[in-house]
Motif scaffolding. Sequence first.
Motif, mmCIF file in Angstrom:
data_model
loop_
_atom_site.group_PDB
_atom_site.id
_atom_site.type_symbol
_atom_site.label_atom_id
_atom_site.label_comp_id
_atom_site.label_asym_id
_atom_site.label_seq_id
_atom_site.Cartn_x
_atom_site.Cartn_y
_atom_site.Cartn_z
ATOM 1 N N LEU A 1 22.943 -0.721 7.112
ATOM 2 C CA LEU A 1 24.112 -2.375 6.569
ATOM 3 C C LEU A 1 23.694 -3.007 7.687
ATOM 4 N N ASN A 2 22.018 -3.077 7.682
ATOM 5 C CA ASN A 2 22.326 -4.297 8.434
ATOM 6 C C ASN A 2 20.936 -4.786 8.166
ATOM 7 N N ARG A 3 21.508 -6.487 6.946
ATOM 8 C CA ARG A 3 20.961 -7.004 6.966
ATOM 9 C C ARG A 3 19.057 -7.426 7.038
ATOM 10 N N PHE A 4 19.573 -7.833 8.671
ATOM 11 C CA PHE A 4 18.542 -8.476 9.337
ATOM 12 C C PHE A 4 17.268 -7.328 9.768
ATOM 13 N N ARG A 5 17.881 -6.216 9.960
ATOM 14 C CA ARG A 5 16.930 -5.104 10.467
ATOM 15 C C ARG A 5 16.164 -4.207 8.534
ATOM 16 N N LEU A 6 17.228 -4.136 7.757
ATOM 17 C CA LEU A 6 16.795 -4.319 6.568
ATOM 18 C C LEU A 6 15.226 -4.630 6.077
ATOM 19 N N PHE A 7 15.456 -6.155 6.035
ATOM 20 C CA PHE A 7 14.513 -7.185 5.724
ATOM 21 C C PHE A 7 13.246 -6.905 6.408
ATOM 22 N N TRP A 8 13.470 -6.506 7.904
ATOM 23 C CA TRP A 8 12.183 -6.358 8.461
ATOM 24 C C TRP A 8 11.856 -5.292 8.500
ATOM 25 N N LEU A 9 12.386 -3.874 8.189
ATOM 26 C CA LEU A 9 11.799 -2.908 7.545
ATOM 27 C C LEU A 9 11.274 -2.153 6.326
ATOM 28 N N VAL A 10 12.029 -3.778 4.499
ATOM 29 C CA VAL A 10 10.517 -3.562 4.144
ATOM 30 C C VAL A 10 9.101 -4.288 4.847
ATOM 31 N N LEU A 11 9.848 -5.979 4.991
ATOM 32 C CA LEU A 11 8.428 -6.188 5.614
ATOM 33 C C LEU A 11 7.522 -4.866 6.338
ATOM 34 N N HIS A 12 7.926 -4.254 7.221
ATOM 35 C CA HIS A 12 6.816 -3.420 7.854
ATOM 36 C C HIS A 12 6.415 -2.625 6.983
ATOM 37 N N ALA A 13 7.507 -1.401 5.959
ATOM 38 C CA ALA A 13 6.474 -0.595 4.625
ATOM 39 C C ALA A 13 6.260 -1.599 3.981
ATOM 40 N N SER A 14 6.010 -2.703 3.896
ATOM 41 C CA SER A 14 5.451 -2.780 2.453
ATOM 42 C C SER A 14 3.845 -2.770 3.274
ATOM 43 N N ALA A 15 3.362 -4.121 4.826
ATOM 44 C CA ALA A 15 2.531 -3.876 5.220
ATOM 45 C C ALA A 15 1.787 -3.070 5.541
ATOM 46 N N ALA A 16 2.693 -2.279 5.914
ATOM 47 C CA ALA A 16 1.829 -1.033 6.190
ATOM 48 C C ALA A 16 1.500 0.169 5.171
ATOM 49 N N SER A 17 2.037 0.167 4.227
ATOM 50 C CA SER A 17 2.097 0.560 2.677
ATOM 51 C C SER A 17 0.241 0.534 2.391
ATOM 52 N N ILE A 18 0.090 -0.904 2.368
ATOM 53 C CA ILE A 18 -0.770 -1.547 2.059
ATOM 54 C C ILE A 18 -2.231 -1.791 3.167
ATOM 55 N N ALA A 19 -2.223 -1.111 4.397
ATOM 56 C CA ALA A 19 -3.177 -1.271 4.907
ATOM 57 C C ALA A 19 -3.251 0.151 4.780
ATOM 58 N N LEU A 20 -2.799 1.167 4.950
ATOM 59 C CA LEU A 20 -3.136 2.337 4.658
ATOM 60 C C LEU A 20 -4.232 2.636 3.422
ATOM 61 N N LEU A 21 -3.778 1.806 2.486
ATOM 62 C CA LEU A 21 -4.120 2.399 1.189
ATOM 63 C C LEU A 21 -5.745 1.828 0.863
ATOM 64 N N LEU A 22 -5.822 0.605 1.879
ATOM 65 C CA LEU A 22 -7.261 -0.342 2.038
ATOM 66 C C LEU A 22 -7.672 0.708 3.015
ATOM 67 N N GLY A 23 -7.372 0.545 4.555
ATOM 68 C CA GLY A 23 -7.906 0.984 5.849
ATOM 69 C C GLY A 23 -9.126 1.806 5.460
ATOM 70 N N GLY A 24 -8.683 3.537 4.772
ATOM 71 C CA GLY A 24 -9.899 3.952 4.773
ATOM 72 C C GLY A 24 -11.144 4.003 4.065
ATOM 73 N N ILE A 25 -10.562 3.139 3.331
ATOM 74 C CA ILE A 25 -12.125 2.672 2.024
ATOM 75 C C ILE A 25 -12.848 1.840 2.910
ATOM 76 N N GLN A 26 -12.503 1.130 3.925
ATOM 77 C CA GLN A 26 -13.462 -0.073 4.424
ATOM 78 C C GLN A 26 -14.940 1.087 5.511
ATOM 79 N N PHE A 27 -14.754 2.211 5.612
ATOM 80 C CA PHE A 27 -15.571 3.052 6.372
ATOM 81 C C PHE A 27 -16.433 3.651 5.000
ATOM 82 N N SER A 28 -16.320 3.489 4.298
ATOM 83 C CA SER A 28 -17.787 3.676 3.141
ATOM 84 C C SER A 28 -18.866 3.222 3.103
#
Length: 227
Positions: free
Chosen positions: A57-84
Motif C-alpha cells: 500500500l506504500n508506492r514509495f516503498r514498493l518502488f524500492w522493493l521492486v528495484l531491490h528485488a530486480s538488482a538482487a535477482s540479477i546478482a544472484l544469477l551472475l555471482g556464482g558464475i564468476q568463480f568458474s
Amino acid sequence: MTDITTGTLRVASWRASRLPRRGALGRALVYGLAVLVALFSLRYVLGLPPVPDGIALNRFRLFWLVLHASAASIALLLGGIQFSVALRVRRLGVHRWIGRVYVVTCLIGAISGLVLAIGTSAGPIAGLGFGGLAVAWLVTNALGWQRARAREFASHRRWMMRSWALTLAAVTLRIYMPLFEVLGVPELLGYRVIAFLCWLPNLAIAEALLARERHRATNRPALVRIW
C-alpha cells in the motif's frame, strides 16, 4: 619405509582428488538455490503476489522493493558464475563484463536495501540488521571493484567471495523463515533475529574458507620439499 610412504601419498592423492568434487557439488547446490530464489524474487518485478502488506500500500516503498528485488535477482544469477576457473581462463573478457554487471546490481541492491531497512515495519532492530547487511554489501563490492581496477586480483577475489556470501543472504533468509515458523518462533521475533542471522554466518563461513586457503598456501612449499 617406501611402501608406507607410497601408501601415504596414495591416500593423500585419493583425498585430494575428492576435495574438488565435493567443492564443485557444494557450489552447484548453492548456485541452484540462488537461481531458484532469484526467479522467485522476480515476482515483485512482475507484480505477482504475495507482497508484504506494509509495502503493497506504500508506492514509495514498493518502488524500492521492486528495484531491490530486480538488482538482487540479477546478482544472484551472475555471482556464482564468476568463480568458474574455466570462465576466467578461457573467457576473461566475459568474466570482466559479467563482473561489472554483478557489482552494479549489488550496489543498486545495497542502496535500495538500505532504504527499505530504514523505517521497516519490523522495528529498529530488524532495520539495524538489514541495514548492516546493506552497508557490508556496499563496502565489499566497492572494495572488490577497486582491487580489480588496481589489478590486485588476489585481493579482488577475496572481496568478491565476501560479496557473494552477502548476496546469498537472500537464500539463507528464505531457509530460516520457514524453519523458524516450524519451530514456533513468534513472527516478529524471528524476523528480527533473521535480519542478522541471514548474513553474519555467511560472512563468517567466507572468512573461514579464506583462512583455509591462506593456510594451504603457506604450507604448500614445505609439502613439496618433503615429497
